[in-house]
Write a protein that holds these residues in place. Structure first.
Motif, short mmCIF file in Angstrom:
data_model
loop_
_atom_site.label_atom_id
_atom_site.label_comp_id
_atom_site.label_asym_id
_atom_site.label_seq_id
_atom_site.Cartn_x
_atom_site.Cartn_y
_atom_site.Cartn_z
N GLU A 142 30.65 -6.86 22.70
CA GLU A 142 31.42 -6.45 23.89
C GLU A 142 30.53 -6.43 25.12
O GLU A 142 30.93 -6.87 26.21
N LEU A 143 29.31 -5.93 24.98
CA LEU A 143 28.39 -5.88 26.12
C LEU A 143 27.98 -7.28 26.55
O LEU A 143 27.79 -7.54 27.75
N ALA A 144 27.84 -8.21 25.60
CA ALA A 144 27.45 -9.59 25.95
C ALA A 144 28.50 -10.25 26.83
O ALA A 144 28.16 -11.04 27.72
N VAL A 145 29.77 -9.92 26.62
CA VAL A 145 30.84 -10.47 27.46
C VAL A 145 30.81 -9.84 28.85
O VAL A 145 30.98 -10.53 29.86
N LYS A 146 30.56 -8.55 28.92
CA LYS A 146 30.55 -7.84 30.21
C LYS A 146 29.31 -8.16 31.03
O LYS A 146 29.35 -8.12 32.25
N TYR A 147 28.20 -8.47 30.34
CA TYR A 147 26.92 -8.71 31.04
C TYR A 147 26.37 -10.07 30.62
O TYR A 147 25.38 -10.17 29.88
N PRO A 148 26.99 -11.16 31.08
CA PRO A 148 26.64 -12.50 30.60
C PRO A 148 25.29 -13.02 31.08
O PRO A 148 24.84 -14.06 30.61
N VAL A 149 24.65 -12.34 32.03
CA VAL A 149 23.33 -12.80 32.49
C VAL A 149 22.23 -12.21 31.61
O VAL A 149 21.11 -12.70 31.61
N THR A 150 22.54 -11.16 30.86
CA THR A 150 21.61 -10.62 29.87
C THR A 150 21.79 -11.42 28.57
O THR A 150 22.90 -11.70 28.16
N LYS A 151 20.68 -11.76 27.96
CA LYS A 151 20.72 -12.56 26.74
C LYS A 151 20.70 -11.65 25.51
O LYS A 151 19.77 -10.85 25.34
N PHE A 152 21.72 -11.77 24.68
CA PHE A 152 21.80 -11.01 23.44
C PHE A 152 21.62 -11.97 22.26
O PHE A 152 22.31 -13.00 22.19
N VAL A 153 20.71 -11.63 21.35
CA VAL A 153 20.50 -12.47 20.16
C VAL A 153 20.45 -11.58 18.92
O VAL A 153 20.16 -10.39 19.00
N LYS A 154 20.76 -12.17 17.78
CA LYS A 154 20.69 -11.46 16.52
C LYS A 154 19.89 -12.27 15.51
O LYS A 154 19.96 -13.50 15.50
N ILE A 155 19.15 -11.57 14.67
CA ILE A 155 18.31 -12.23 13.68
C ILE A 155 18.21 -11.35 12.44
O ILE A 155 18.13 -10.11 12.54
N ILE A 156 18.25 -11.98 11.27
CA ILE A 156 18.07 -11.24 10.02
C ILE A 156 16.69 -10.57 10.06
O ILE A 156 15.69 -11.21 10.40
N SER A 157 16.66 -9.29 9.72
CA SER A 157 15.44 -8.50 9.91
C SER A 157 14.22 -9.11 9.22
O SER A 157 13.15 -9.25 9.83
N THR A 158 14.37 -9.50 7.95
CA THR A 158 13.22 -10.04 7.21
C THR A 158 12.88 -11.46 7.62
O THR A 158 11.79 -11.95 7.28
N ASP A 159 13.77 -12.13 8.33
CA ASP A 159 13.45 -13.45 8.88
C ASP A 159 12.58 -13.29 10.12
O ASP A 159 11.79 -14.17 10.46
N CYS A 160 12.73 -12.15 10.77
CA CYS A 160 11.91 -11.86 11.97
C CYS A 160 10.59 -11.19 11.58
O CYS A 160 9.52 -11.59 12.05
N ILE A 161 10.67 -10.18 10.74
CA ILE A 161 9.49 -9.44 10.30
C ILE A 161 9.53 -9.36 8.78
O ILE A 161 10.38 -8.65 8.23
N TYR A 164 10.51 -6.15 6.35
CA TYR A 164 10.95 -5.08 7.25
C TYR A 164 11.87 -4.13 6.48
O TYR A 164 12.84 -4.57 5.84
N PRO A 165 11.61 -2.81 6.52
CA PRO A 165 12.38 -1.86 5.71
C PRO A 165 13.85 -1.80 6.10
O PRO A 165 14.19 -1.72 7.28
N ASP A 166 14.72 -1.82 5.11
CA ASP A 166 16.15 -1.72 5.36
C ASP A 166 16.52 -0.37 5.98
O ASP A 166 17.53 -0.27 6.68
N ARG A 167 15.72 0.66 5.71
CA ARG A 167 16.04 1.99 6.23
C ARG A 167 15.95 2.04 7.75
O ARG A 167 16.46 2.97 8.39
N ASN A 168 15.29 1.05 8.36
CA ASN A 168 15.15 1.01 9.82
C ASN A 168 16.29 0.24 10.50
O ASN A 168 16.28 0.09 11.73
N LEU A 169 17.22 -0.25 9.70
CA LEU A 169 18.30 -1.06 10.28
C LEU A 169 19.45 -0.17 10.75
O LEU A 169 19.74 0.86 10.13
#
Length: 251
Positions: A142-161, A164-169
């Protein structure tokens, strides 16, 4: 000797005196109108069309750029061309993102660390099947639609780090100019109820992270935070009015 048969045909539409008498008596059908071709009209020449504001408005961005040297003799049209081109580029800038973009570890540096200096990047580390991740992702969409100049990305936690502990998700990382500016671990970072407005307020507490492209020339954190608060108040008022309308209709 061959027997030739000649058929004489008069000019189309012509009629004899005898035929005219027969038509008056009703013995012949009315004479059909003579064929008359449509007047010839040459194909329109684009170069001869009148050049005005509407003519400029019909042009694409590339066509306006190509006209740069063609309107030197018309100061008004040249100024309007520049204005129209600036408007198109501003719209393109505002419509830059507008959604949560999935990325992987292989393109993290290009999509996040090497993003333009004036672009804030919000990264969510998540995993499928975690309700908390799903809730925060809905808020970010919802925020990505309202603020299209800000870049929102998503990545699987263990693909990034790795590991990475699941408890931090879920975890949010905020980047600008290649550096981490903030991080939020767990859903509790956004209050008792995770809502798009609550997430927006947290993100903009210290930096102008969210940008709707309409904040004018004041990109300061204070101006952005005021805009987020205004949106939050407007939503609360709207929901309150809708609730009142439902209550009155049930009475």
């Amino acid at each position: 000797m061959a027997d030739y048969h000649f058929v004489y045909k008069d000019v189309e539409g012509a009629s004899t005196q005898w035929d005219d008498i027969q038509r008056k008596l009703g013995n012949l059908p009315p004479k059909p109108p003579a064929f008359k071709p449509d007047p010839f009209e040459p194909a329109p020449d684009p170069d001869s069309a009148p050049k005005d504001k509407s003519w400029i408005d019909e042009k694409t961005e590339e066509e306006l750029e190509d006209l740069e040297d063609d309107l030197d003799d018309d100061r008004f049209l040249e100024e309007y061309r520049k204005k129209r081109l600036a408007e198109m580029r501003e719209v393109a800038k505002v419509s830059k993102y507008g959604s949560v973009i999935p990325i992987s570890g292989s393109n993290f540096v290009r999509e996040v660390s090497q993003a333009p200096q004036d672009v804030w990047v919000v990264v969510i580390l998540y995993k499928e099947g975690f309700p908390e991740c799903g809730l925060l992702l809905q808020c970010l969409e919802e925020l990505a639609v309202k603020y299209p100049v800000t870049k929102f990305v998503k990545i699987i936690s263990t693909d990034c780090i790795p590991n990475y502990p699941d408890r931090n998700l879920p975890t949010l990382l905020v980047y600008n100019n290649g550096a981490v500016k903030a991080n939020y671990v767990g859903l509790h970072s956004f209050g008792r109820r995770c809502t798009p407005e609550g997430v927006a307020l947290v993100l903009c507490q210290s930096d102008p992270v969210l940008n709707d492209g309409q904040s004018g020339s004041d990109p300061s954190g204070k101006a952005v935070l005021e805009g987020v608060r205004r949106r939050f108040i407007e939503k609360v008022v709207t929901e309150h009015e809708d609730h009142d309308d439902e209550g009155s209709s049930s009475d």
